[in-house]
Design an enzyme around this catalytic site. Structure first.
Site, mmCIF file in Angstrom:
data_model
loop_
_atom_site.group_PDB
_atom_site.id
_atom_site.type_symbol
_atom_site.label_atom_id
_atom_site.label_comp_id
_atom_site.label_asym_id
_atom_site.label_seq_id
_atom_site.Cartn_x
_atom_site.Cartn_y
_atom_site.Cartn_z
ATOM 1 N N LYS A 90 -31.769 -13.062 5.107
ATOM 2 C CA LYS A 90 -31.980 -13.781 6.363
ATOM 3 C C LYS A 90 -30.652 -14.337 6.855
ATOM 4 O O LYS A 90 -29.987 -15.099 6.168
ATOM 5 C CB LYS A 90 -32.983 -14.925 6.191
ATOM 6 C CG LYS A 90 -33.252 -15.696 7.487
ATOM 7 C CD LYS A 90 -34.285 -16.797 7.297
ATOM 8 C CE LYS A 90 -33.709 -18.029 6.629
ATOM 9 N NZ LYS A 90 -32.777 -18.787 7.539
ATOM 10 N N ASP A 133 -32.619 -14.357 12.067
ATOM 11 C CA ASP A 133 -33.458 -15.530 12.319
ATOM 12 C C ASP A 133 -32.780 -16.441 13.354
ATOM 13 O O ASP A 133 -32.238 -17.485 13.013
ATOM 14 C CB ASP A 133 -33.686 -16.268 10.995
ATOM 15 C CG ASP A 133 -34.523 -17.525 11.145
ATOM 16 O OD1 ASP A 133 -35.393 -17.560 12.029
ATOM 17 O OD2 ASP A 133 -34.292 -18.471 10.360
ATOM 18 N N LYS A 142 -34.450 -17.215 16.438
ATOM 19 C CA LYS A 142 -35.520 -17.944 17.143
ATOM 20 C C LYS A 142 -35.267 -18.060 18.646
ATOM 21 O O LYS A 142 -35.213 -19.155 19.205
ATOM 22 C CB LYS A 142 -35.709 -19.342 16.533
ATOM 23 C CG LYS A 142 -36.036 -19.357 15.047
ATOM 24 C CD LYS A 142 -36.221 -20.782 14.537
ATOM 25 C CE LYS A 142 -36.561 -20.832 13.057
ATOM 26 N NZ LYS A 142 -35.393 -20.508 12.199
ATOM 27 N N ASP A 157 -36.090 -18.866 25.622
ATOM 28 C CA ASP A 157 -35.397 -19.016 26.903
ATOM 29 C C ASP A 157 -36.279 -18.371 27.968
ATOM 30 O O ASP A 157 -37.436 -18.032 27.705
ATOM 31 C CB ASP A 157 -34.022 -18.334 26.817
ATOM 32 C CG ASP A 157 -32.965 -19.002 27.699
ATOM 33 O OD1 ASP A 157 -33.261 -19.221 28.900
ATOM 34 O OD2 ASP A 157 -31.863 -19.293 27.200
ATOM 35 N N THR A 198 -41.762 -25.133 9.219
ATOM 36 C CA THR A 198 -42.316 -25.711 7.996
ATOM 37 C C THR A 198 -41.783 -27.114 7.726
ATOM 38 O O THR A 198 -42.282 -27.809 6.832
ATOM 39 C CB THR A 198 -42.034 -24.817 6.780
ATOM 40 O OG1 THR A 198 -40.628 -24.556 6.706
ATOM 41 C CG2 THR A 198 -42.787 -23.512 6.882
ATOM 42 N N ARG A 250 -32.509 -21.837 -1.474
ATOM 43 C CA ARG A 250 -31.911 -22.697 -2.493
ATOM 44 C C ARG A 250 -32.406 -22.451 -3.923
ATOM 45 O O ARG A 250 -31.621 -22.562 -4.867
ATOM 46 C CB ARG A 250 -32.083 -24.170 -2.112
ATOM 47 C CG ARG A 250 -31.016 -24.628 -1.129
ATOM 48 C CD ARG A 250 -31.303 -25.985 -0.537
ATOM 49 N NE ARG A 250 -32.319 -25.913 0.521
ATOM 50 C CZ ARG A 250 -32.586 -26.891 1.361
ATOM 51 N NH1 ARG A 250 -31.918 -28.034 1.289
ATOM 52 N NH2 ARG A 250 -33.507 -26.749 2.292
#
Length: 242
Positions: A37, A64, A66, A69, A126, A217
């Site tokens: 990603k 990614d 997003k 507009d 999330t 992570r």
């Protein structure tokens, strides 16, 4: 489920700030994860070159960014993303039906044979919860809002959504088994939840019906990242009786 099928479900979040770091992780993990990603920080720092670098190392890319507009702007940006050869990329479902439908139309014109990047719609992040939504004037419960946005995305022709694993069964019930669901907020049993509020283990997310799991992570912070990936694969396979 085979080990290879489980591996392909893992999207490693390249939450780094330089090409050197991105290339390091791609060299290490390309044989072990299904996708990488690339988010706003890395893409802003390195541009399309980082997509090329990952793909040259055998990695597939989930871009990614997003997009959110006016419809034409998102449609044109989406064409550029697809031309980079990424496997997945996304826009915000909150941009509305016209924005999503116009983007799908542009992609289908550019790639009439259907061989194109898959387009996802982000539902509710999330890191958000009921209080977050109320703060921006949305008084609908998170789960209802997620399903509402997923149904709107499917109606517009979007290939799938990015959603918390907690909402997977609701989305599946409304949008069917072919609708892709990519789930951030996945934390292996050996990892902390960090700043995610709506989380689930890989095993539970796969049981619920997730197609892809975004994990960062728990892998990048591990002393032995490849071993961490292998442990996640084992969790996924255990969930399916593999």
């Amino acid at each position: 489920m085979t080990r290879e099928e489980a591996r392909k479900k893992i999207i490693f979040a390249l939450d780094v700030e330089s090409m050197t770091e991105a290339e390091k992780w791609a060299d290490l993990l390309a044989p072990h994860v299904g996708m990488f990603k690339i988010g706003k920080q890395l893409f802003t720092a390195c541009g399309p070159a980082v997509v090329k670098a990952i793909r040259e190392r055998g990695g597939e890319v989930f871009l990614d960014l997003k997009y959110h507009d006016i419809p034409n702007t998102v449609a044109m940006a989406s064409l550029e993303a697809a031309r980079l050869g990424v496997r997945l990329f996304n826009l915000h479902a909150l941009g509305g039906y016209e924005m999503m439908a116009r983007t799908v139309e542009a992609l289908n014109r550019e790639f009439p044979n259907g061989e194109r990047s898959r387009l996802l719609a982000v539902t509710i992040l999330t890191s958000s919860n009921e209080e977050t939504l109320r703060g921006v004037g949305i008084d609908i419960p998170v789960s209802e809002m997620v399903v509402k946005l997923a149904k709107l995305a499917k109606k517009a022709g979007i290939d799938g959504v990015v959603a918390s694993p907690l909402e997977i069964p609701l989305i599946r019930a409304e949008c069917g088994s072919e609708f892709l669901i990519v789930t951030p907020g996945v934390r292996p049993s050996f990892a902390s939840t960090d700043d995610q509020k709506r989380v689930m283990t890989p095993a539970d997310a796969v049981k619920a019906g997730a197609d892809y799991l975004v994990i960062g992570r728990p892998i990048s912070a591990a002393q032995y990242p490849v071993r961490a990936v292998e442990m996640i694969i084992e969790e996924i396979m255990a969930a399916e009786g593999g």
